[in-house]
Design a protein around this motif. Structure first.
Motif, short mmCIF file in Angstrom:
data_model
loop_
_atom_site.label_atom_id
_atom_site.label_comp_id
_atom_site.label_asym_id
_atom_site.label_seq_id
_atom_site.Cartn_x
_atom_site.Cartn_y
_atom_site.Cartn_z
N VAL A 38 0.80 -1.23 0.00
CA VAL A 38 0.00 0.00 0.00
C VAL A 38 0.84 1.28 0.00
O VAL A 38 1.97 1.31 0.49
CB VAL A 38 -0.96 0.05 1.22
N ILE A 39 0.19 2.33 -0.53
CA ILE A 39 0.65 3.70 -0.34
C ILE A 39 -0.53 4.42 0.30
O ILE A 39 -1.61 4.50 -0.30
CB ILE A 39 1.00 4.41 -1.66
N LEU A 40 -0.33 4.89 1.50
CA LEU A 40 -1.41 5.56 2.22
C LEU A 40 -1.15 7.06 2.25
O LEU A 40 -0.05 7.51 2.56
CB LEU A 40 -1.49 5.03 3.66
N LYS A 41 -2.19 7.83 1.95
CA LYS A 41 -2.09 9.29 2.03
C LYS A 41 -3.04 9.74 3.14
O LYS A 41 -4.26 9.72 2.99
CB LYS A 41 -2.49 9.91 0.69
N PRO A 42 -2.48 10.14 4.31
CA PRO A 42 -3.35 10.61 5.39
C PRO A 42 -3.94 11.98 5.03
O PRO A 42 -3.47 12.64 4.11
CB PRO A 42 -2.41 10.74 6.59
N ALA A 43 -4.95 12.39 5.79
CA ALA A 43 -5.54 13.70 5.56
C ALA A 43 -4.53 14.79 5.92
O ALA A 43 -3.69 14.62 6.80
CB ALA A 43 -6.80 13.86 6.38
N GLU A 44 -4.65 15.91 5.21
CA GLU A 44 -3.72 17.02 5.37
C GLU A 44 -3.59 17.47 6.83
O GLU A 44 -2.49 17.74 7.31
CB GLU A 44 -4.28 18.16 4.51
N SER A 45 -4.72 17.53 7.56
CA SER A 45 -4.67 18.11 8.90
C SER A 45 -4.36 17.08 9.99
O SER A 45 -4.19 17.45 11.15
CB SER A 45 -5.99 18.82 9.22
N THR A 46 -4.31 15.79 9.63
CA THR A 46 -4.11 14.76 10.68
C THR A 46 -3.17 13.66 10.19
O THR A 46 -3.60 12.53 9.95
CB THR A 46 -5.44 14.11 11.07
N SER A 47 -1.88 13.99 10.08
CA SER A 47 -0.93 12.99 9.58
C SER A 47 -0.15 12.32 10.70
O SER A 47 0.53 11.32 10.47
CB SER A 47 0.09 13.66 8.64
N LEU A 48 -0.20 12.87 11.91
CA LEU A 48 0.78 12.45 12.92
C LEU A 48 0.67 11.00 13.35
O LEU A 48 1.68 10.32 13.51
CB LEU A 48 0.72 13.38 14.15
N THR A 49 -0.57 10.50 13.53
CA THR A 49 -0.66 9.10 13.98
C THR A 49 -0.27 8.14 12.86
O THR A 49 0.24 7.04 13.13
CB THR A 49 -2.05 8.73 14.55
N ALA A 50 -0.46 8.55 11.60
CA ALA A 50 -0.02 7.69 10.50
C ALA A 50 1.51 7.61 10.50
O ALA A 50 2.08 6.55 10.23
CB ALA A 50 -0.52 8.24 9.16
N LEU A 51 2.17 8.72 10.83
CA LEU A 51 3.63 8.72 10.86
C LEU A 51 4.15 7.92 12.06
O LEU A 51 5.20 7.29 11.98
CB LEU A 51 4.15 10.16 10.87
N THR A 111 2.58 11.91 2.84
CA THR A 111 1.68 12.93 3.38
C THR A 111 1.46 14.02 2.34
O THR A 111 2.23 14.15 1.38
CB THR A 111 2.27 13.54 4.66
N GLY A 112 0.42 14.82 2.57
CA GLY A 112 0.18 15.91 1.64
C GLY A 112 -1.27 16.33 1.59
O GLY A 112 -2.05 16.00 2.49
N ASP A 113 -1.63 17.04 0.52
CA ASP A 113 -2.98 17.59 0.40
C ASP A 113 -3.73 16.89 -0.73
O ASP A 113 -3.36 15.80 -1.17
CB ASP A 113 -2.90 19.10 0.19
N GLY A 114 -4.76 17.57 -1.24
CA GLY A 114 -5.57 17.00 -2.32
C GLY A 114 -4.76 16.71 -3.57
O GLY A 114 -5.00 15.72 -4.28
N GLY A 115 -3.76 17.58 -3.83
CA GLY A 115 -2.91 17.38 -5.00
C GLY A 115 -2.12 16.08 -4.90
O GLY A 115 -1.97 15.34 -5.87
N THR A 116 -1.64 15.81 -3.70
CA THR A 116 -0.90 14.57 -3.46
C THR A 116 -1.83 13.37 -3.70
O THR A 116 -1.44 12.37 -4.33
CB THR A 116 -0.39 14.52 -1.99
N GLY A 117 -3.06 13.52 -3.20
CA GLY A 117 -4.05 12.46 -3.37
C GLY A 117 -4.34 12.19 -4.83
O GLY A 117 -4.40 11.04 -5.27
N SER A 118 -4.50 13.27 -5.62
CA SER A 118 -4.84 13.00 -7.03
C SER A 118 -3.64 12.44 -7.78
O SER A 118 -3.82 11.65 -8.71
CB SER A 118 -5.48 14.21 -7.72
N ALA A 119 -2.41 12.81 -7.37
CA ALA A 119 -1.23 12.18 -7.99
C ALA A 119 -1.25 10.68 -7.75
O ALA A 119 -0.89 9.87 -8.62
CB ALA A 119 0.05 12.80 -7.44
N LEU A 120 -1.71 10.29 -6.56
CA LEU A 120 -1.79 8.87 -6.23
C LEU A 120 -2.87 8.18 -7.07
O LEU A 120 -2.65 7.11 -7.64
CB LEU A 120 -2.08 8.73 -4.72
#
Lengths: 484, 315
Positions: A179-192, A212-221
């Motif tokens: 997997v490649i997981l992209k956490p939400a922009e405002s809540t990445s800490l527990t994923a890290l 990690t990242g924002d909507g742009g990161t998500g759409s790249a995925l």
């Protein structure tokens, strides 16, 4: 003192150590990011850390590492060996559960009581449950020799950061995917922090990657050609965009989208437990719940009693510091979300519904919204149609069971519903009529890894949890795919 | 107004009223009680709660082996729970069998404990299996001996066979006997009623018939005052207050042994009926071992360390 005033009972935050800056977790290592954005504590707007903004290059590296791990290690490994890793991850998460809970409450704003008693234990339970599946995939219902799909891109929301991570990663890994997981922009800490757990568990490199990242990161995925499956939890709007983006590809998808759940109360409901269920349905996690019971549809003959008891109960809700063990309602996750809730609440007033909140002092810093109930709401109100995703309840009434069902189903969503009655036959009848993926009887917002969760209509595609959720990461022996 | 204008004492009116009560969902009630048990009561709130709990204890001895000496010792403890610290409040009451009432009353009066009431268990406690004549005589004896609180048991056999009106009549008769002289606490023995629906129904039968308090248990049956049972009774009391503006008290008795248990009960009161009920005149805890744990926690708050149990008197 004549009132029983609970002194502050703060959970210590000294158990967590937060770095000032984080990178991505790719191929088993933390790699530096190029651009960073701050992540804040929504309860006081303090900057907790700086999170890397993932770009197409980071995604490309992560997909490549996931592909190598899939082909060389993870899909080849016997199921029972994969199961051992999942059990190990689950046990480490349990051992570090207080750390996860405090970090989740700091980053998300949810009360420590909920992160400690619900989010983290459920996240661990998902890993334990799926660990058990890893060597029994031939019984999942996709033939005698099921295969993993390959590399999964997973995008999760900010409302249950670690729990949604677990819902995504645990079944994917059990089935043999990477997997490649992209956490939400405002809540990445527990994923890290979870990435550290993967290192501690000595999970083979590349099996779990976190960008990690924002909507742009998500759409790249989503757009990356090396992805076999997209699993997304978030808004219906973004879900539709993802569906369009993958329309001409061979990518599979599960989408867990919005909701506007009806919580139907018949006149023979157990009143006190029902009021409790209404409170839990809409004020759990500040109402940031896709399956929240945001529309209370109550039989007219007991509407006054229910609403009056509900108001008394709401005045007992303790709003404040998420790290106080006695807090029931924490902070709204972001300024943006708070504004959205305020706008929709205002529309409720403008359109003539009656707004009520108990007396409560909200902290001056951070993002806060008092628990709110609207009465005299009709189907034509925006607050009866749109997902508010906040602690705001709309109360509608009905006269006959048929009318209750019609109102409940009169929405583009269909994620969950609740039925309150002491009459078993009525509960069964109502459950058959309701167009919703999850229906709770005389309870609300109860989750279990063995129970499938997902929506009808615009609430999503597919199911997560149980054997249903597992099969979304498997294909039968003869089924091909682009990336094979 | 007799029976609050809600029933007229006939079986038909009682059944009609009880039919209007909503049911109790077991899982929901238990999960609410479990959630409230997670409240974290610390520092100043804990100190306040400990003193309040001490003032609510019905210090109890209900043994076949009770003697005048044992009862007098308990009276001393009731008036001054911690002889080294005059700021510790007296307990809510002394609770004994009716033959010990006169001894307790006389001794309390002789040691400056006139403010501590004596409660007598009554009506063929604990089983309630006796004729009405015996139950009345039992109560009369206690009243004559100076009891100002009567802890009667309901006839669980009658209740479980659906004869609610008999339960109601017995309570109403004892109520009349107590008159204005004694507070009536009605013991439901929830461990024998088993379901929360029964607990809610029995609570209303007792309140309608004139109970000043509804009490969970005799202490002779387990389970006794579990948090969900107390929650359901508090909800009944709250609903009854809404209907009649009359405040009925609740006594949780049996199984409450530690400060933690007691504070959980106070949290239930606070978040169910509200702080108005946080007074010994509306909430009591029937216990014996609890008092010493409360005293030890109090010493710990004062001195910063836990005392050896040798520093608190055994009775």
């Amino acid at each position: 003192m004549t009132e029983f005033e609970y002194a502050p009972a703060l959970e210590s935050r000294s158990i967590v150590s937060i770095a000032s800056e984080y990178g991505h977790f790719i191929n088993g290592e933390f790699v530096k990011g190029s651009n960073h954005f701050p992540t804040i504590n929504p309860a006081n707007e303090e900057i907790l850390s700086h999170i890397a903004l993932g770009d197409a290059q980071n995604i490309d590296r992560a997909v490549a590492s996931a592909r190598v791990a899939f082909e060389s290690t993870w899909s080849k490994m016997p199921g029972r060996e994969r199961g051992k890793y999942l059990y190990r991850i689950a046990r480490i998460m349990q051992e570090r559960s207080r750390e996860f809970a405090v970090l989740e409450s700091l980053d998300n704003g949810k009360p420590i009581r909920e992160s400690r008693d619900i989010d983290i234990p459920l996240a661990c339970a998902h890993f334990f449950y799926h660990a058990g599946w890893a060597d029994k995939l031939e019984f999942a219902g996709v033939g005698s020799a099921p295969h993993p799909l390959g590399v999964a891109g997973q995008i999760i929301p900010w409302n249950f950061p670690l729990l949604m991570l677990a819902w995504k990663i645990a079944p994917a890994l059990a089935a043999g995917n990477t997997v490649i997981l992209k956490p939400a922009e405002s809540t990445s800490l527990t994923a890290l922090l979870f990435a550290q757990v993967c290192q501690q568990a000595e999970l083979p490199a590349g099996v779990v990657n976190i960008v990690t990242g924002d909507g742009g990161t998500g759409s790249a995925l989503v757009d990356h050609p090396g992805i076999d499956k997209i699993a997304f939890t978030g808004s219906t709007q973004v879900g539709k965009a993802i569906a369009k983006a993958i329309a001409a590809t061979n990518k599979k998808a599960t989408l867990e989208l919005g909701g506007k759940a009806a919580n139907i109360v018949f006149d023979d409901a157990p009143v006190d437990e029902c009021v409790e269920g209404i409170v839990n349905g809409i004020f759990f996690n500040q109402g940031h719940v896709c399956c929240a019971g945001s529309r209370l549809i109550v039989q007219e003959s007991i509407a006054d009693e229910i609403v009056s008891k509900l108001k008394v109960r709401m005045s007992k809700i303790r709003v404040g510091d998420p790290l106080d063990k006695n807090t029931d309602l924490g902070a709204i996750n972001s300024a943006e979300q708070l504004q959205k809730i305020k706008d929709l609440a205002k529309s409720g007033e403008d359109e003539g519904a009656n707004r009520w909140s108990p007396q409560c002092t909200l902290p001056s810093k951070g993002f806060w919204f008092a628990p709110t109930v609207f009465t005299n709401v009709t189907q034509a109100h925006r607050i009866a149609q749109e997902e508010i995703f906040g602690p705001v309840l709309s109360v509608l009434t009905f006269r006959t069971p048929q009318e209750a069902i019609e109102k409940a189903n009169n929405t583009p969503y269909g994620l969950s519903a609740g039925v309150w009655s002491e009459k078993g036959s009525r509960i069964h009848w109502a459950s058959q009529q309701l167009k919703a993926g999850v229906i709770w009887a005389n309870t609300f917002n109860k989750f279990d890894p063995a129970s499938p969760f997902g929506g009808y209509k615009e609430s999503g595609w597919g199911r997560e949890g149980g054997s249903h959720g597992l099969t979304a990461y498997l294909k039968s022996a003869g089924e091909g795919g682009d990336n094979e | 107004m007799e029976f609050y204008g809600l029933v007229d004492g006939s079986e038909a009116s009682l059944r009609k009223f009880l039919g209007t009560l909503s049911g109790v969902d077991q899982i929901g009630a238990e999960s609410r009680a479990a959630m409230l048990a997670t409240r974290s009561i610390k520092t100043s709130a804990k100190n306040w709660a400990i003193d309040l709990a001490i003032s609510m204890v019905d210090l109890t001895t209900l043994e076949g082996a009770d003697t005048p000496g044992k009862v007098r010792a308990l009276c001393n403890k009731a008036v001054r729970p911690d002889p080294t610290d005059a700021t510790v409040p007296s307990v809510g009451a002394i609770c004994v069998y009716n033959d010990m009432v006169a001894i307790a009353r006389a001794h309390l009066d002789s040691i400056g404990g006139t403010h501590v009431p004596v409660a007598a268990v009554s009506t063929a406690f604990p089983s309630g299996r006796a004729s009405m004549a015996v139950k009345i005589q039992d109560t009369q004896d206690a009243l004559d001996a100076g009891a100002t609180e009567i802890d009667m048991v309901i006839d669980r056999g009658a209740f479980l066979s659906g004869n609610y009106v008999q339960v109601f009549d017995e309570i109403a008769k004892i109520r009349t006997l107590c008159g204005g002289k004694a507070h009536l606490k009605v013991i439901l023995e929830t461990g024998e009623l088993v379901t929360y629906d029964n607990v809610r129904t029995a609570s209303f039968v007792a309140m309608l018939a004139g109970a000043d308090f509804i009490k969970t248990s005799t202490g002779k049956v387990t389970p006794a005052a579990t948090p969900p049972v107390v929650l359901v009774m508090l909800e009944a009391v709250r609903d009854f207050h809404e209907l009649t503006s009359h405040k009925v008290g609740v006594k949780a008795a049996g199984g409450i042994r530690t400060t933690k248990d007691a504070i959980k009960q106070l949290v239930l009161v606070n978040e169910t009926v509200g702080s108005q009920w946080l007074t010994p005149s509306l909430f009591r805890i029937g216990a014996s071992a609890l008092l010493n744990d409360l005293l030890m926690q109090r010493m710990k708050a004062r001195d910063g360390f836990y005392p050896s149990p040798s520093y608190v008197s055994i009775d």
